[in-house]
Design an enzyme around this catalytic site. Structure first.
Site, mmCIF file in Angstrom:
data_model
loop_
_atom_site.group_PDB
_atom_site.id
_atom_site.type_symbol
_atom_site.label_atom_id
_atom_site.label_comp_id
_atom_site.label_asym_id
_atom_site.label_seq_id
_atom_site.Cartn_x
_atom_site.Cartn_y
_atom_site.Cartn_z
ATOM 1 N N PHE A 123 13.548 41.025 -21.213
ATOM 2 C CA PHE A 123 13.176 39.707 -21.739
ATOM 3 C C PHE A 123 13.005 38.666 -20.641
ATOM 4 O O PHE A 123 12.320 37.648 -20.838
ATOM 5 C CB PHE A 123 14.217 39.235 -22.758
ATOM 6 C CG PHE A 123 15.449 38.605 -22.173
ATOM 7 C CD1 PHE A 123 15.541 37.229 -22.000
ATOM 8 C CD2 PHE A 123 16.542 39.382 -21.795
ATOM 9 C CE1 PHE A 123 16.678 36.644 -21.461
ATOM 10 C CE2 PHE A 123 17.673 38.806 -21.267
ATOM 11 C CZ PHE A 123 17.756 37.443 -21.094
ATOM 12 N N LYS A 124 13.594 38.912 -19.478
ATOM 13 C CA LYS A 124 13.488 37.928 -18.392
ATOM 14 C C LYS A 124 12.024 37.695 -17.978
ATOM 15 O O LYS A 124 11.684 36.633 -17.463
ATOM 16 C CB LYS A 124 14.291 38.396 -17.179
ATOM 17 C CG LYS A 124 15.766 38.714 -17.465
ATOM 18 C CD LYS A 124 16.573 37.489 -17.779
ATOM 19 C CE LYS A 124 18.013 37.820 -18.121
ATOM 20 N NZ LYS A 124 18.854 38.157 -17.001
ATOM 21 N N ASP A 125 11.161 38.692 -18.218
ATOM 22 C CA ASP A 125 9.751 38.540 -17.876
ATOM 23 C C ASP A 125 9.088 37.408 -18.652
ATOM 24 O O ASP A 125 8.116 36.817 -18.179
ATOM 25 C CB ASP A 125 8.982 39.836 -18.174
ATOM 26 C CG ASP A 125 9.342 40.982 -17.252
ATOM 27 O OD1 ASP A 125 9.550 40.730 -16.053
ATOM 28 O OD2 ASP A 125 9.415 42.133 -17.729
ATOM 29 N N MET A 128 9.984 34.492 -16.451
ATOM 30 C CA MET A 128 9.813 34.643 -15.010
ATOM 31 C C MET A 128 8.353 34.696 -14.603
ATOM 32 O O MET A 128 7.969 34.169 -13.552
ATOM 33 C CB MET A 128 10.539 35.892 -14.521
ATOM 34 C CG MET A 128 10.985 35.799 -13.085
ATOM 35 S SD MET A 128 12.264 34.539 -12.820
ATOM 36 C CE MET A 128 13.702 35.370 -13.460
ATOM 37 N N THR A 156 17.380 39.960 -14.179
ATOM 38 C CA THR A 156 16.782 38.766 -13.582
ATOM 39 C C THR A 156 16.140 39.092 -12.238
ATOM 40 O O THR A 156 15.046 38.620 -11.928
ATOM 41 C CB THR A 156 17.835 37.655 -13.395
ATOM 42 O OG1 THR A 156 18.241 37.187 -14.675
ATOM 43 C CG2 THR A 156 17.269 36.486 -12.608
#
Length: 486
Positions: A123-125, A128, A156
């Protein structure tokens, strides 16, 4: 839109000015002076938007200093089917974050929001990739450069490195706890050979890594000279980018603005669910925000008791949901600021007490630091805990009942969500990663390997490039200086 520090730094700054910096000069975190509000008419209009259009609608409320045409171009470049590829045949990649119904019985609805279709399968994408494009845009406008110094418990780091690799004017120095990530997570980061990427394995736990990032960020002279920025969720732009998928989840799960939904979020550093809190403060009809922790249950303890007690490195468990192996939640300070009605002096005093005494107590009991715990319900927060045995059981049950394999962190979320279902209120669980990233536990739970998307079949066999360092801030500063030439 101007921003203030949770600890009282009064110099007003706009979105572009805080984008590259991370922590405020007083060690606090940035928040807008007031949360912009979303009207019912806006929500209705947003129901037909693509993800890129929705991102623009939300972000322009916070980044008013960036020309709308430029912000639109950044969102259009970021949120595409090519970047967030379709990893499941039954899903429409153009949706970016599609929902899937897991159960709908007795008027109780549980849904899974897919957030891991990006380049690093986590989900960090979602934030980011946007952050990388915002950085590149801002740096190009000022012919500047940036040295990103961050910490990761697993996802992350790879999301940041994949978003920043090869970008002009940007170097990434990423700390991770040595030998405490999954084999896939480790390989995903350490196999990158780009010259602007530096992976540093720290002989400690994630909180040690995070403490070093904060120590460097609080050295204002060094931070300025070395042009240090951050991509951790202490960065406001990272959090506000995550606000978008709460709006998408709500709009996908409802047909009108009179209906409320709840969200359950696997939580470690409080950044992901802090974005949900911000969406709720903006007027999104969220009923409950359920914090799901693993064995490192600092946040669950607070939302049950009002006591925030951080753990030392030796008390932090290494678990099979390692991205949540965090005992000092950085973004928690943003929520405490709102809980204390913006009393920055009290916030500063409480988090000073965290550093000196290991925590604070807002339960209202004898000797406590206040009685704000009684206000928790006003913000919709509840919590629960999941341990390794729960993860295995949940992974098996979801596979058996729905034919879906979920990762360990999402399993934590589902287990806790099932304990907080309400009739007539859809519960959305935020998926955090694809199960291939935690194959060791998938094998234990299901007796087989997790399916891998194309291109990741043999990632553990790739050559790895990293160095191991201890928790010495002086040595870390010297390493950064040596490799920036500044």
């Amino acid at each position: 839109m101007h921003y203030v520090s949770t600890r009282g730094h009064t110099a007003q700054q706009n979105f572009s000015e805080i984008l590259l910096g991370g922590l405020a000069p007083d060690g606090g975190l940035y928040l807008p002076q007031c949360y912009p509000q979303v009207t019912a008419d806006e929500l209705n209009a947003w129901r037909t938007f693509s993800y890129a259009e929705l991102a623009l609608a939300v972000l322009k409320k916070f980044a008013s200093d960036i020309p709308e045409a430029d912000l639109k171009a950044i969102c259009d470049k970021t949120y595409t089917g090519e970047v967030y590829r379709n990893t499941r045949p039954e899903q429409d990649a153009a949706q970016i974050t599609p929902l899937r119904v897991l159960t709908d019985a007795d008027g109780k609805s549980l849904l899974l929001q897919a957030l891991s279709n990006g380049p690093t399968l986590a989900f960090k994408d979602m934030a980011m990739q946007l952050l990388g494009n915002l950085f590149e845009y801002t740096l190009a406008k000022h012919d500047a450069e940036l040295n990103i110094f961050g910490a990761t418990s697993g996802d992350t780091g790879s999301a940041a490195e994949y978003a920043m690799r090869g970008k002009k004017g940007i170097r990434v120095f990423m700390l991770s706890p040595h030998k405490k990530m999954s084999a896939f997570q480790t390989a995903q980061m350490f196999s990158l050979q780009d010259p602007n990427i530096y992976n540093i394995a720290v002989d400690g736990v994630f909180d040690d890594c995070q403490d070093m990032v904060k120590a460097v960020s609080n050295d204002l002279e060094y931070k300025s000279r070395q042009k240090i920025g951050t991509v951790n969720s202490i960065n406001w732009a990272r959090v506000v980018a995550q606000v978008v998928y709460y709006f998408r989840g709500y709009l996908s799960a409802t047909s009108n603005n009179q209906q409320k939904v709840s969200f359950t979020v696997p939580s470690g550093n409080f950044g992901n669910i802090c974005a949900g809190h911000i969406a709720r403060m903006m007027g999104l009809p969220i009923d409950k925000l359920v914090v799901a922790t693993n064995e490192n249950d600092v946040l669950d303890e607070f939302f049950r008791t009002g006591v925030y007690r951080v753990r030392k490195s030796a008390e932090t468990w290494h678990t099979t949901s390692p991205s949540m192996d965090i005992s000092k939640a950085s973004n928690f300070e943003r929520f405490i600021f709102d809980l204390l009605d913006g009393d920055a002096a009290r916030v500063a005093a409480l988090f000073k007490k965290v550093e000196t005494e290991g925590g604070f107590d807002l339960s209202g009991g004898p000797g406590s630091d206040g009685d704000e715990f009684k206000k928790i319900a006003h913000f919709g927060f509840e919590s629960g805990k999941s341990v390794h045995a729960d993860r295995l059981t949940t992974i098996r049950q979801v596979e058996k009942n729905y034919g879906i394999t979920v990762d360990t962190h999402t399993a934590d979320g589902i287990k806790v969500a099932l304990e907080h279902l309400q009739t007539g209120v859809p519960m959305i669980v935020l998926e955090t990663a694809l199960p291939a990233k935690f194959n060791e536990t998938i094998q234990e739970a299901l007796g087989r390997d997790a399916e891998r998307p194309a291109g990741f079949e043999n990632i553990e066999a790739l050559p790895q490039r990293f160095i191991v360092m201890d928790t010495d801030v002086v040595k870390m500063k010297a390493f950064i200086a040596e490799h920036t030439g500044l």
